[in-house]
Structures are given as C-alpha cells and as structure tokens.
Design a protein around this motif. Structure first.
Motif, PDB file in Angstrom:
ATOM      1  N   THR A  87     -23.746   6.894 -10.229  1.00 24.58           N
ATOM      2  CA  THR A  87     -24.309   7.881  -9.961  1.00 24.58           C
ATOM      3  C   THR A  87     -25.875   7.824 -10.150  1.00 24.58           C
ATOM      4  N   GLY A  88     -26.202   6.709 -10.323  1.00 18.76           N
ATOM      5  CA  GLY A  88     -27.779   6.479 -10.415  1.00 18.76           C
ATOM      6  C   GLY A  88     -28.334   6.736 -11.815  1.00 18.76           C
ATOM      7  N   ALA A  89     -27.479   7.199 -12.879  1.00 15.06           N
ATOM      8  CA  ALA A  89     -27.840   7.401 -14.244  1.00 15.06           C
ATOM      9  C   ALA A  89     -28.544   6.183 -14.760  1.00 15.06           C
ATOM     10  N   ILE A  90     -28.244   5.088 -14.687  1.00  9.72           N
ATOM     11  CA  ILE A  90     -28.784   3.807 -15.056  1.00  9.72           C
ATOM     12  C   ILE A  90     -29.859   3.414 -14.510  1.00  9.72           C
ATOM     13  N   GLU A  91     -29.823   3.312 -13.140  1.00  7.52           N
ATOM     14  CA  GLU A  91     -31.310   2.873 -12.327  1.00  7.52           C
ATOM     15  C   GLU A  91     -32.133   4.036 -12.350  1.00  7.52           C
ATOM     16  N   CYS A  92     -31.890   5.098 -12.481  1.00  6.19           N
ATOM     17  CA  CYS A  92     -32.885   6.127 -12.526  1.00  6.19           C
ATOM     18  C   CYS A  92     -33.252   6.549 -13.864  1.00  6.19           C
ATOM     19  N   TYR A  93     -32.768   5.883 -15.032  1.00  6.30           N
ATOM     20  CA  TYR A  93     -33.430   6.217 -16.263  1.00  6.30           C
ATOM     21  C   TYR A  93     -34.970   5.818 -16.421  1.00  6.30           C
ATOM     22  N   SER A  94     -35.239   5.033 -15.468  1.00  2.00           N
ATOM     23  CA  SER A  94     -36.867   4.668 -15.280  1.00  2.00           C
ATOM     24  C   SER A  94     -36.998   4.860 -14.184  1.00  2.00           C
ATOM     25  N   THR A  95     -38.225   5.437 -13.557  1.00  3.64           N
ATOM     26  CA  THR A  95     -38.653   5.837 -12.227  1.00  3.64           C
ATOM     27  C   THR A  95     -39.833   5.654 -12.000  1.00  3.64           C
ATOM     28  N   PHE A  96     -40.190   5.264 -10.830  1.00  2.00           N
ATOM     29  CA  PHE A  96     -41.769   4.897 -10.545  1.00  2.00           C
ATOM     30  C   PHE A  96     -41.896   5.535  -9.012  1.00  2.00           C
ATOM     31  N   LYS A  97     -42.954   6.187  -9.042  1.00  2.00           N
ATOM     32  CA  LYS A  97     -43.579   7.027  -7.931  1.00  2.00           C
ATOM     33  C   LYS A  97     -44.180   6.161  -6.854  1.00  2.00           C
ATOM     34  N   THR A  98     -43.622   6.211  -5.681  1.00  5.53           N
ATOM     35  CA  THR A  98     -44.134   5.405  -4.547  1.00  5.53           C
ATOM     36  C   THR A  98     -43.613   5.809  -3.225  1.00  5.53           C
ATOM     37  N   PRO A  99     -44.457   5.552  -2.204  1.00  2.00           N
ATOM     38  CA  PRO A  99     -43.983   6.068  -0.850  1.00  2.00           C
ATOM     39  C   PRO A  99     -43.347   4.971  -0.198  1.00  2.00           C
ATOM     40  N   ILE A 100     -42.941   4.110  -0.771  1.00  2.00           N
ATOM     41  CA  ILE A 100     -42.278   2.758  -0.168  1.00  2.00           C
ATOM     42  C   ILE A 100     -41.810   1.675  -1.102  1.00  2.00           C
ATOM     43  N   SER A 101     -40.278   1.452  -0.912  1.00  2.00           N
ATOM     44  CA  SER A 101     -39.755   0.969  -1.890  1.00  2.00           C
ATOM     45  C   SER A 101     -38.599  -0.035  -1.375  1.00  2.00           C
ATOM     46  N   LEU A 102     -37.841  -0.562  -2.163  1.00  2.00           N
ATOM     47  CA  LEU A 102     -36.686  -1.118  -1.794  1.00  2.00           C
ATOM     48  C   LEU A 102     -35.349  -0.444  -2.256  1.00  2.00           C
ATOM     49  N   LEU A 103     -34.077  -1.125  -2.114  1.00  2.00           N
ATOM     50  CA  LEU A 103     -32.946  -0.085  -2.266  1.00  2.00           C
ATOM     51  C   LEU A 103     -32.526  -0.558  -3.696  1.00  2.00           C
ATOM     52  N   SER A 104     -31.986   0.824  -4.261  1.00  2.00           N
ATOM     53  CA  SER A 104     -31.432   0.675  -5.682  1.00  2.00           C
ATOM     54  C   SER A 104     -30.095   0.175  -5.509  1.00  2.00           C
ATOM     55  N   VAL A 105     -29.723  -0.603  -6.678  1.00  2.00           N
ATOM     56  CA  VAL A 105     -28.233  -1.107  -6.577  1.00  2.00           C
ATOM     57  C   VAL A 105     -27.026  -0.035  -6.202  1.00  2.00           C
ATOM     58  N   TYR A 106     -27.304   1.028  -7.072  1.00  2.00           N
ATOM     59  CA  TYR A 106     -26.330   2.043  -6.894  1.00  2.00           C
ATOM     60  C   TYR A 106     -26.030   2.649  -5.581  1.00  2.00           C
ATOM     61  N   ASP A 107     -27.172   2.724  -4.709  1.00  2.00           N
ATOM     62  CA  ASP A 107     -27.097   3.178  -3.353  1.00  2.00           C
ATOM     63  C   ASP A 107     -26.177   2.192  -2.627  1.00  2.00           C
ATOM     64  N   TYR A 108     -26.454   0.805  -2.909  1.00  2.00           N
ATOM     65  CA  TYR A 108     -25.709  -0.355  -2.066  1.00  2.00           C
ATOM     66  C   TYR A 108     -24.282   0.254  -2.515  1.00  2.00           C
ATOM     67  N   MET A 109     -23.876   0.258  -3.743  1.00  2.00           N
ATOM     68  CA  MET A 109     -22.389   0.206  -3.983  1.00  2.00           C
ATOM     69  C   MET A 109     -21.931   1.792  -3.406  1.00  2.00           C
ATOM     70  N   ASN A 110     -22.623   2.647  -3.334  1.00  2.00           N
ATOM     71  CA  ASN A 110     -21.943   3.998  -2.721  1.00  2.00           C
ATOM     72  C   ASN A 110     -21.934   3.949  -1.377  1.00  2.00           C
ATOM     73  N   ALA A 111     -22.432   2.917  -0.673  1.00  2.00           N
ATOM     74  CA  ALA A 111     -22.212   3.093   0.880  1.00  2.00           C
ATOM     75  C   ALA A 111     -20.834   2.347   1.078  1.00  2.00           C
ATOM     76  N   SER A 112     -20.544   1.695   0.165  1.00  2.00           N
ATOM     77  CA  SER A 112     -19.125   1.018   0.262  1.00  2.00           C
ATOM     78  C   SER A 112     -17.928   2.135   0.121  1.00  2.00           C
ATOM     79  N   LEU A 113     -16.870   1.713   0.809  1.00  2.00           N
ATOM     80  CA  LEU A 113     -15.833   2.770   0.770  1.00  2.00           C
ATOM     81  C   LEU A 113     -14.564   2.042  -0.039  1.00  2.00           C
ATOM     82  N   ASP A 114     -14.792   0.833  -0.402  1.00  2.00           N
ATOM     83  CA  ASP A 114     -13.881   0.039  -1.050  1.00  2.00           C
ATOM     84  C   ASP A 114     -13.344   0.629  -2.458  1.00  2.00           C
TER      85      ASP A 114
END
Length: 367
Positions: free
Chosen positions: A255-282
């Motif tokens: 859900t992002g609850a783990i990674e989004c526990y700490s956030t950092f304001k930026t206009p450019i970043s890399l991918l969070s782990v949970y977003d990668y996992m959510n893209a999979s249908l397995d």
C-alpha cells in the motif's frame, strides 16, 4: 536613348493604365488579406493557445495578479481578457459556437504553468487524465488500469500507458486528480553507470555508501538532470512526496505505508519498491525480492540493472535494485547501475494527441 524615349511617348497611355491596374490589384490583395485576418476563425486548440498568450500579456500588465507560492493559483476569465482588448470575443474567433472559458495560472518550481479551459456547445477542453479515464475501463483482473491505494494504477505486462515528454518515452505508473507519475520506459542506456552512494559508512567502517536517498550521490545526479535537461520544462514537473523509507526483505505490504512513512519533497526521483510490486499481476509477488514480481509486469522488460529508491532497514548500505531478469535484489549502494527517472506531471495538463501505445503515445500541451 532617343528610341526608348519615343517608345515611352508612343505607349504612354498603355503604361499609365497598366500601372493603375497593377496598383489596383496590389490594393485588392492587401484588402483581401486584411479581411481574411479580421474574419478568420480558429479551431479549439488554436483558440486555447490564444487564450494562454492573452493571459500572459494580461499578467505582464497586471503584475499584482501574478500567482505566487503563497497565493496559490489564479484564474483569469476570458471575459476579462476580451474586455481588456487582450483577446477577441470567442464568438468572432472560434469555429465552435457558444464558447466561454478561463485560464488557470499556477506558480510551480519558480515559473508559471498555464492551463486553458474552453467550453463550447460541441467542444470541451480535456486534460490528459480525463481523456484516459474516458477511454479506459477500470478493471479488477488482467492487464489494465486499476483503482487502488487512492490512485489509478497500471498493472500487467501489456498496458497502453506510454507518454512522450521532452523527447523521452515514459510509462504512466499511476495518477490521481493532482498528479500523474511517469517512469522512463527504459533505462538511460548511456555509457555511464551510477552509484547510489559511495560515501564512507561509519556503521560498517568502509565506503559501501549509505542507503539514504535524500542524502545520496544518486539524488545529486538526478538534480543535475532536473537543472539541465529539464530546465525548460519545470512548469510541468510537480514536486512530489517521494516515499523514501527503508523496507525489510520480509515486508509484504504493497500500500505504500512502509515506504511512505518517510517522504522527501522533490520534482525528480527513482521508483519506490511497492510501486514495482504493484505493477505485477502475479499473486505470488508477496515480498520485494520474490522473482515472481517480475512476472506479468511491464516494468520488468528492460535488460539493464537499475536502482530503485529504497534501502533495506536491516543495514545501512544496501539498496533495492532491478536486475537483468527483472527481479528485485539488494546490492551495496556503491555498486554501479543504470537509472530510470521518475517524475510527476500535473494531471490537469491538456491532452494533445495519442492513444497510449508505444507507436502512438499520449502527448500533452506545454504552454
């Protein structure tokens, strides 16, 4: 010379009438050009551009109306522009009938973003997000667009979520009413590979780096891209709350609850782990390092190794990354890998063209 003089005298009347005729023709052409410009009508996209240009001129003469970070967005009505002689009446300007509109002006990243809205009897301005939602069916299984975690999220191996922006191909990760998250379709694929971080780590007494994105070498690299390559596009790069918190290899939350526990304001970043996992249908993609997460996942098709944004919370030097098979694994921050940049554009950006395929990607207007 005498012969030329005699020819002119003998044909004086012909020359005179010919000159008058030519002058009349030139005057007629000029009048036609003026009338065409006066009575010419324009299609909706051209009218929207004219609205934006009129708003820019209006603000140049009414600087007190210019939005700031503190004031928030400013909306300029078309009627205001017409009354001030910055824009012709839409009934005389547009090919469409019954038109009205406004221009929303947003202060963003120290520059101004203009969003026109034109509403006519048979036409209405649509944003890129509105266009997608009008065409896509929200699904609950298989490839497509899902509604999850307060976002519309693309999942599966075969999804039409391509966007062309600043001469790069991107994929839409997810979007809501505020912003649309994009990731490069592939890695940068340049000659250079990048460390996540290679600073001295006192907890392990060596130079394997630290897995803190906000203070990493890779963030400085991304900031360089933002200041350089994206310099003319800052108005259309939203500042996001990048989810930078560390994650255990055994965590199953998506859900992002783990990674989004700490956030950092930026206009450019890399991918969070949970977003990668959510893209999979397995359904067996239960933890980040499960190789099942590479299955039925449009993000796993690149063959290069590339950094994700989060480190593990079991030490201070390892970071999650996608390997050549698309599986996620941990590696020392000082290792070298490629990058897939993540940005966020405004969901209200005006749709221009495209159906989201790799050969016909979505595009949007930048005013």
């Amino acid at each position: 010379m005498e012969k030329l003089k005699n020819i002119f005298l003998e044909n004086k009347k012909a020359f005179l009438y010919g000159g008058i005729g030519l002058l009349s023709l030139i005057i007629l052409i000029i009048v036609i050009i003026i009338l065409v410009n006066v009575f010419r009508r324009y299609g909706p996209s051209q009218v929207e551009s004219m609205m934006v240009e009129a708003a820019k001129e209006y603000l140049s003469e009414h600087r007190e109306m210019t939005p700031t970070a503190e004031s928030g967005p400013v909306t300029i009505e078309v009627n205001t522009l017409v009354e001030g002689k910055y824009l012709k009446d839409l009934s005389k300007l547009s090919t469409e009938e019954g038109c009205t509109g406004n221009i929303k002006v947003v202060f963003n990243n120290n520059t101004l973003r203009y969003i026109p809205e034109l509403v006519c009897t048979n036409y209405e301005t649509y944003s890129i997000s509105e266009t997608i939602l009008s065409r896509e069916t929200i699904v609950t299984d298989g490839n497509g667009l899902y509604e999850m975690n307060d976002y519309y999220t693309y999942r599966g191996e075969y999804v039409n979520n391509y966007v062309n922006f600043v001469n790069y191909s991107w994929r839409i990760l997810k979007f809501n009413d505020e912003m649309m998250y994009l990731i490069l379709s592939d890695t940068l694929n340049g000659d250079e590979m990048y460390v996540f971080d290679d600073r001295f780590n006192e907890s392990i007494n060596n130079y394997r780096g630290k897995n803190d994105f906000a203070n990493s070498r890779v963030y400085l690299t991304l900031q360089g891209f933002y200041d350089g390559y994206f310099a003319n596009h800052h108005a259309y790069l939203n500042t996001m709350d990048a989810c930078v918190h560390t994650r255990s290899e055994q965590d199953q939350d998506k859900t992002g609850a783990i990674e989004c526990y700490s956030t950092f304001k930026t206009p450019i970043s890399l991918l969070s782990v949970y977003d990668y996992m959510n893209a999979s249908l397995d359904p067996m993609c239960l933890i980040a390092t499960s190789r099942n997460c590479s299955n039925y996942n449009y993000l796993s098709t690149t063959k290069n190794r590339w950094w994700l944004m989060n480190g593990t919370n079991e030490n201070t030097y390892q970071v999650y990354a996608s390997n050549s098979t698309g599986a996620i694994a941990l590696d020392s921050a000082s290792s070298r890998k490629d990058l897939r940049i993540v940005i966020a554009i405004p969901s209200e950006a005006i749709y221009q063209d495209g159906i989201g395929t790799s050969s016909d990607p979505f595009t949007f207007y930048e005013y």
